[in-house]
Write a protein that holds these residues in place. Structure first.
Motif, PDB file in Angstrom:
ATOM      1  N   ALA A 197       0.832  -1.200   0.000  1.00  0.00           N
ATOM      2  CA  ALA A 197       0.000   0.000   0.000  1.00  0.00           C
ATOM      3  C   ALA A 197       0.867   1.250   0.000  1.00  0.00           C
ATOM      4  CB  ALA A 197      -0.914   0.005   1.216  1.00  0.00           C
ATOM      5  N   LEU A 198       0.430   2.245  -0.746  1.00  0.00           N
ATOM      6  CA  LEU A 198       1.057   3.565  -0.765  1.00  0.00           C
ATOM      7  C   LEU A 198       0.109   4.513  -0.059  1.00  0.00           C
ATOM      8  CD1 LEU A 198       2.269   3.501  -4.473  1.00  0.00           C
ATOM      9  CD2 LEU A 198       3.662   3.153  -2.422  1.00  0.00           C
ATOM     10  N   LYS A 199       0.548   5.057   1.066  1.00  0.00           N
ATOM     11  CA  LYS A 199      -0.342   5.809   1.934  1.00  0.00           C
ATOM     12  C   LYS A 199      -0.397   7.285   1.529  1.00  0.00           C
ATOM     13  CE  LYS A 199       0.347   2.669   5.823  1.00  0.00           C
ATOM     14  NZ  LYS A 199       0.767   2.537   7.237  1.00  0.00           N
ATOM     15  N   ILE A 200      -1.631   7.798   1.457  1.00  0.00           N
ATOM     16  CA  ILE A 200      -1.898   9.155   0.995  1.00  0.00           C
ATOM     17  C   ILE A 200      -2.409  10.001   2.144  1.00  0.00           C
ATOM     18  CG2 ILE A 200      -3.106  10.560  -0.703  1.00  0.00           C
ATOM     19  CD1 ILE A 200      -1.295   8.372  -1.904  1.00  0.00           C
ATOM     20  N   GLY A 201      -1.866  11.201   2.287  1.00  0.00           N
ATOM     21  CA  GLY A 201      -2.410  12.206   3.189  1.00  0.00           C
ATOM     22  C   GLY A 201      -3.213  13.212   2.396  1.00  0.00           C
ATOM     23  N   VAL A 202      -4.426  13.521   2.840  1.00  0.00           N
ATOM     24  CA  VAL A 202      -5.333  14.403   2.106  1.00  0.00           C
ATOM     25  C   VAL A 202      -5.561  15.676   2.917  1.00  0.00           C
ATOM     26  CG1 VAL A 202      -7.639  14.657   1.109  1.00  0.00           C
ATOM     27  CG2 VAL A 202      -6.454  12.446   0.992  1.00  0.00           C
ATOM     28  N   ILE A 203      -5.236  16.817   2.333  1.00  0.00           N
ATOM     29  CA  ILE A 203      -5.488  18.114   2.953  1.00  0.00           C
ATOM     30  C   ILE A 203      -6.518  18.848   2.109  1.00  0.00           C
ATOM     31  CG2 ILE A 203      -4.506  20.346   3.585  1.00  0.00           C
ATOM     32  CD1 ILE A 203      -1.894  18.998   4.157  1.00  0.00           C
ATOM     33  N   GLY A 204      -7.646  19.178   2.720  1.00  0.00           N
ATOM     34  CA  GLY A 204      -8.758  19.808   2.004  1.00  0.00           C
ATOM     35  C   GLY A 204      -9.856  18.798   1.768  1.00  0.00           C
TER      36      GLY A 204
END
Length: 330
Positions: free
Chosen positions: A7-14
């Motif tokens: 898994a490639l972990k994503i941080g979401v801002i907005g």
């Protein structure tokens, strides 16, 4: 769901409209997985956590960016914050995937581009048409080197219509979408089609433009009519708020051998120049194919492999064209 090792972990801002849409799409991908999220609006953050219970809430944008284990940062805030967040993402060693428009600060964007090129940073901007089958068709037909025949391409016509702006489903995104400083349909919608034309044909030159703004206040444009020259090919634009009951986008590439007629974000294609072109393909299937391809290319961006996502330099070139079109008419 991908296992922890792949898994490639994503941080979401907005966590407005675009943030919510991306979270939905990430749920179905084999490699990408949303992990940390943050929004300046506590209510939006709480609603997102309730909707996607597997996510973790960061205490701030900066703490999200420097969270251990992240691979990539997705930025879906209003444009003014894009560059600062991108720079922090580079500091943290993350691949940055940013919404458009890229910025309100052209000088700052050029500095970011220099950093990306000098340090080998990984960065891309979300122009959805970049992974569409429609753009691939245009590139195969007309994307010849400068000075070549361009497949007999004679002109391009683009019509955009909106029942209202901002559109009702954009209400959660904030007031900025309807304001002159950062919003408007040209930056939000027209830019996708300018991107497509510039990727196929090269830089654009604005020949004439007429933009109409509300008589009072700082509202975004009500209409835009323009003539451009792009790769030696005339491009005519007509955009209007309040012109139709339903939103429309219609782009026609007219060549000596026929035309390619693209509607609904390139999901409906009629190609009169090639009898074997599948004009009747399911638009939903075509749109889903493009979305899946975009996520797969995001994986390639994270892993440092070649991909077709637009970089910051290409996004800035699009925005330079858009801002030239938005200059108040004399």
């Amino acid at each position: 769901m991908a296992n922890d090792s792949s898994a490639l972990k994503i941080g979401v801002i907005g966590l407005g409209v675009m943030g919510q849409r991306m979270l939905e799409r990430l749920q179905g991908h084999a490699r990408l997985r949303a992990d940390w999220v943050w929004d300046a609006n506590p209510a939006a953050l709480a609603a997102t956590l309730a909707r996607f219970p597997g996510l973790r809430a960061a205490a701030s944008a900066e703490s999200l960016i420097f969270s251990p284990g992240l691979h990539s940062l997705y930025i879906a805030t209003p444009p003014a914050a894009h560059l600062q967040l991108s720079e922090l993402g580079f500091d943290a060693g993350l691949a940055v995937f940013c919404e458009k428009p890229l910025t309100v600060d052209f000088a700052g964007a050029r500095r970011s581009i220099q950093r990306i090129e000098g340090e080998g940073q990984r960065a891309a901007v979300n122009f959805a048409l970049a992974s569409s089958p429609g753009l691939a068709l245009l590139q195969s037909r007309f994307g010849a080197p400068a000075g070549a025949d361009r497949g007999g391409l004679e002109r391009i016509d683009l019509e955009l219509g909106f029942a209202q702006w901002p559109r009702p489903w954009q209400a959660a995104a904030g007031l900025w979408l309807g304001e002159r400083a950062e919003g408007g349909f040209s930056r939000e919608v027209l830019s996708h089609f300018i991107f497509a034309a510039q990727r196929v044909l090269g830089p654009a030159q604005v020949l004439t433009q007429r933009v109409v703004y509300p008589l009072e206040g700082q509202g975004s444009e009500l209409s835009l009519n323009a003539e451009l020259l792009i790769g030696g090919v005339p491009l005519s634009i007509q955009g209007q708020v309040g012109s139709s009951e339903a939103d429309l986008n219609h782009m026609v590439w007219q060549a000596s051998s026929g035309r390619i007629d693209l509607r609904e974000w390139f999901s409906r294609i009629e190609d009169t120049g090639a009898a074997n072109e599948a004009s009747g393909n399911d638009p939903i299937e075509r749109r889903q194919h493009g979305q899946q391809s975009q996520l797969d290319q995001w994986v390639a961006l994270i892993e440092g492999r070649p991909h077709g996502l637009p970089g910051f330099a290409e996004a800035l070139a699009v925005q330079e064209t858009i801002e030239a079109l938005l200059q108040p008419s004399a």
